[in-house]
Write a protein that holds these residues in place. Sequence first.
Motif, PDB file in Angstrom:
ATOM      1  N   GLY A   1      99.022  64.607  53.092  1.00 34.37           N
ATOM      2  CA  GLY A   1      99.003  64.626  54.556  1.00 34.37           C
ATOM      3  C   GLY A   1      97.605  64.584  55.129  1.00 34.37           C
ATOM      4  O   GLY A   1      96.813  63.693  54.807  1.00 34.37           O
TER       5      GLY A   1
ATOM      6  N   TYR B   1      88.580  49.282  48.940  1.00 36.39           N
ATOM      7  CA  TYR B   1      87.966  50.570  48.612  1.00 36.39           C
ATOM      8  C   TYR B   1      86.522  50.414  48.136  1.00 36.39           C
ATOM      9  O   TYR B   1      85.783  51.396  48.019  1.00 36.39           O
TER      10      TYR B   1
ATOM     11  N   SER C   1      91.636  62.623  43.936  1.00 36.06           N
ATOM     12  CA  SER C   1      90.667  63.723  43.869  1.00 36.06           C
ATOM     13  C   SER C   1      89.509  63.284  42.993  1.00 36.06           C
ATOM     14  O   SER C   1      89.674  62.454  42.108  1.00 36.06           O
TER      15      SER C   1
HETATM   16  P1  NAP Z   1      95.610  62.335  49.393  1.00 34.82           P
HETATM   17  O1  NAP Z   1      95.571  61.914  47.985  1.00 34.82           O
HETATM   18  O2  NAP Z   1      96.893  62.832  49.960  1.00 34.82           O
HETATM   19  O3  NAP Z   1      94.522  63.447  49.694  1.00 34.82           O
HETATM   20  C1  NAP Z   1      93.216  63.366  49.218  1.00 34.82           C
HETATM   21  C2  NAP Z   1      92.445  64.553  49.764  1.00 34.82           C
HETATM   22  O4  NAP Z   1      93.021  65.764  49.309  1.00 34.82           O
HETATM   23  C3  NAP Z   1      91.017  64.571  49.330  1.00 34.82           C
HETATM   24  O5  NAP Z   1      90.261  65.098  50.396  1.00 34.82           O
HETATM   25  C4  NAP Z   1      91.012  65.521  48.131  1.00 34.82           C
HETATM   26  O6  NAP Z   1      89.751  66.130  48.026  1.00 34.82           O
HETATM   27  C5  NAP Z   1      92.093  66.501  48.527  1.00 34.82           C
HETATM   28  N1  NAP Z   1      92.860  67.032  47.385  1.00 34.82           N
HETATM   29  C6  NAP Z   1      93.308  66.353  46.309  1.00 34.82           C
HETATM   30  N2  NAP Z   1      94.010  67.138  45.492  1.00 34.82           N
HETATM   31  C7  NAP Z   1      94.011  68.371  46.054  1.00 34.82           C
HETATM   32  C8  NAP Z   1      94.570  69.607  45.674  1.00 34.82           C
HETATM   33  N3  NAP Z   1      95.274  69.735  44.554  1.00 34.82           N
HETATM   34  N4  NAP Z   1      94.385  70.672  46.495  1.00 34.82           N
HETATM   35  C9  NAP Z   1      93.697  70.546  47.653  1.00 34.82           C
HETATM   36  N5  NAP Z   1      93.124  69.385  48.047  1.00 34.82           N
HETATM   37  C10 NAP Z   1      93.283  68.301  47.267  1.00 34.82           C
HETATM   38  O7  NAP Z   1      95.141  61.158  50.362  1.00 34.82           O
HETATM   39  P2  NAP Z   1      94.701  59.623  50.230  1.00 34.82           P
HETATM   40  O8  NAP Z   1      93.516  59.496  49.357  1.00 34.82           O
HETATM   41  O9  NAP Z   1      94.643  59.099  51.619  1.00 34.82           O
HETATM   42  O10 NAP Z   1      95.969  58.938  49.569  1.00 34.82           O
HETATM   43  C11 NAP Z   1      96.094  58.770  48.189  1.00 34.82           C
HETATM   44  C12 NAP Z   1      95.856  57.332  47.792  1.00 34.82           C
HETATM   45  O11 NAP Z   1      96.786  56.469  48.447  1.00 34.82           O
HETATM   46  C13 NAP Z   1      94.501  56.739  48.223  1.00 34.82           C
HETATM   47  O12 NAP Z   1      93.429  57.220  47.454  1.00 34.82           O
HETATM   48  C14 NAP Z   1      94.778  55.279  48.070  1.00 34.82           C
HETATM   49  O13 NAP Z   1      94.744  54.907  46.704  1.00 34.82           O
HETATM   50  C15 NAP Z   1      96.201  55.183  48.606  1.00 34.82           C
HETATM   51  N6  NAP Z   1      96.262  54.813  50.042  1.00 34.82           N
HETATM   52  C16 NAP Z   1      96.825  53.609  50.366  1.00 34.82           C
HETATM   53  C17 NAP Z   1      96.867  53.208  51.690  1.00 34.82           C
HETATM   54  C18 NAP Z   1      97.499  51.890  52.025  1.00 34.82           C
HETATM   55  O14 NAP Z   1      97.334  51.421  53.165  1.00 34.82           O
HETATM   56  N7  NAP Z   1      98.214  51.278  51.117  1.00 34.82           N
HETATM   57  C19 NAP Z   1      96.354  54.028  52.703  1.00 34.82           C
HETATM   58  C20 NAP Z   1      95.810  55.272  52.348  1.00 34.82           C
HETATM   59  C21 NAP Z   1      95.779  55.652  51.029  1.00 34.82           C
HETATM   60  P3  NAP Z   1      88.838  66.067  46.680  1.00 34.82           P
HETATM   61  O15 NAP Z   1      88.637  64.626  46.309  1.00 34.82           O
HETATM   62  O16 NAP Z   1      87.595  66.754  47.118  1.00 34.82           O
HETATM   63  O17 NAP Z   1      89.617  66.823  45.646  1.00 34.82           O
END
Ligand code: NAP
Length: 319
Positions: A214, A42, A266
Motif C-alpha cells: 500500500g 525502472y 525491499s
Molecule cells: P511495495 O513493495 O508494496 O512497498 C515497498 C516499500 O515498502 C519500500 O519502501 C520498502 O522499503 C518497504 N518495505 C518492504 N518490505 C517491508 C516490510 N517487510 N516491512 C516494512 N516495510 C517494507 O511497493 P512497490 O515497490 O510500489 O511495488 C512492488 C513492485 O511492484 C515494484 O517494485 C514494481 O516491481 C512493481 N510495480 C509495478 C507497477 C506497474 O505499473 N506495473 C507500479 C508500481 C509497482 P525498503 O526498500 O527500505 O525495505
Amino acid sequence: MALQEMPKVGLGLWKIAKEDCAQTVYDAIVAGYRHLDGACDYGNEKEVGEGIAKAINDGVVSREELWVTSKLWNTFHAPEHVQLAVEKSLEDLGLDYLDLYLIHFPIAQKFVPIETRYPPEWFFDPTADEPKMELAKVPLYQTWHAMEALVEKGLVKHIGVCNYNSALLHDLMTYANVKPFALQIESHPYNTQEKLIATAKNYGLSVTAFSPLGALSYLELDMASANESVLEQAVVKAAAERVNKTPAQVVLRWNIQRGCSIIPKSTKLSRLKENLALFDFALNDSEMDAIAALNADKRFNDPGDFCQAAFNTLHPIYD
Ligand code: NAP
C-alpha cells in the motif's frame, strides 16, 4: 526448460537505486527469490542483469530456474518499436529470453529513440520550456499483436498487461491470438479490486498485485502519508499477533491467500527474507474478511493524479 509457473512471490525492482541493485538482486536470489519484476522504466536493468549473472556464475541458480519479468514502456507502443524495446531490455539484462513481458501502461506516448534518452520516462522533451507528455496515436490492439510476435520469435515466453481495467480486458480478449498470461495491478487491503481480479481470473489470467504494502512505496514520493499505512490497522496487528508474524507478512499473505501473486520490493536483507516467509502460516476466514473490509478503493499509483502533478499533463485512465 523455462519455468512453467510464475513463483507466487517476486522481488519488485522499482526505485532500487543502481548502486544497490546488483547486490540486492544477488542477495534476493541467494535468499530464495526466483521471480524478479523489472521494467525498462525502472532504469536499473543492467544492474539487475549483473545480479542475475553473479548468481548464475556462482552456481546459486540457473537461468531456467528464474522467472524474469520486464515491461514495455509507453514510448515503444508502435508495432515497429516493440521488438526494439524488448531487445534493449534483454541486452541490458544479459538474457536471451524473458519469462514475461507486460505492457506497462495502457498509454501510448510518442517514440523517443534509445540513443536520445533511455529510459525515456514520461516527458517527450524534458528540456522544453514547459515539458509535457505527448501521446502517440497507437491503439492497444496493434501493440498487443506486436507483443504476440515476440512470443513467436522466442524472445519472451509469456505476455500480459498492467494497469488495465475490466473494459480494456474485455476488449483485449476479443482480439488476442496469444492469450494474456497475467494482469499486474495495484492491489492491497485499501484497494482490493475484487471485480477486476474476478474478471481477469474468469479469462484465465494470473493476477499479480503491485504495491502490495500500500502506502509504503509512495512515502518517499510524497504521494502518501505515514498515517495511511495499512500495517497500522488494528485488524492487521491483531492477526499478526495471533500468527506470530509481522504486520507486513499478514498483508502480503492476505493477497497470496486470495489467489494473487505479489512482488514486494525491499533493499534490506531482513525484509527480503521476511517478505518470502509467507507459507508456514494461514489467516483464518474472519481475518481474511476483516482485512478485505479495509477496502477504500484507494489508488496510490494513478496516472490521473501523478501525470497532472508531476508531468504537467492531464491523463486519467481509470475515470
Ligand atoms: P511495495 O513493495 O508494496 O512497498 C515497498 C516499500 O515498502 C519500500 O519502501 C520498502 O522499503 C518497504 N518495505 C518492504 N518490505 C517491508 C516490510 N517487510 N516491512 C516494512 N516495510 C517494507 O511497493 P512497490 O515497490 O510500489 O511495488 C512492488 C513492485 O511492484 C515494484 O517494485 C514494481 O516491481 C512493481 N510495480 C509495478 C507497477 C506497474 O505499473 N506495473 C507500479 C508500481 C509497482 P525498503 O526498500 O527500505 O525495505
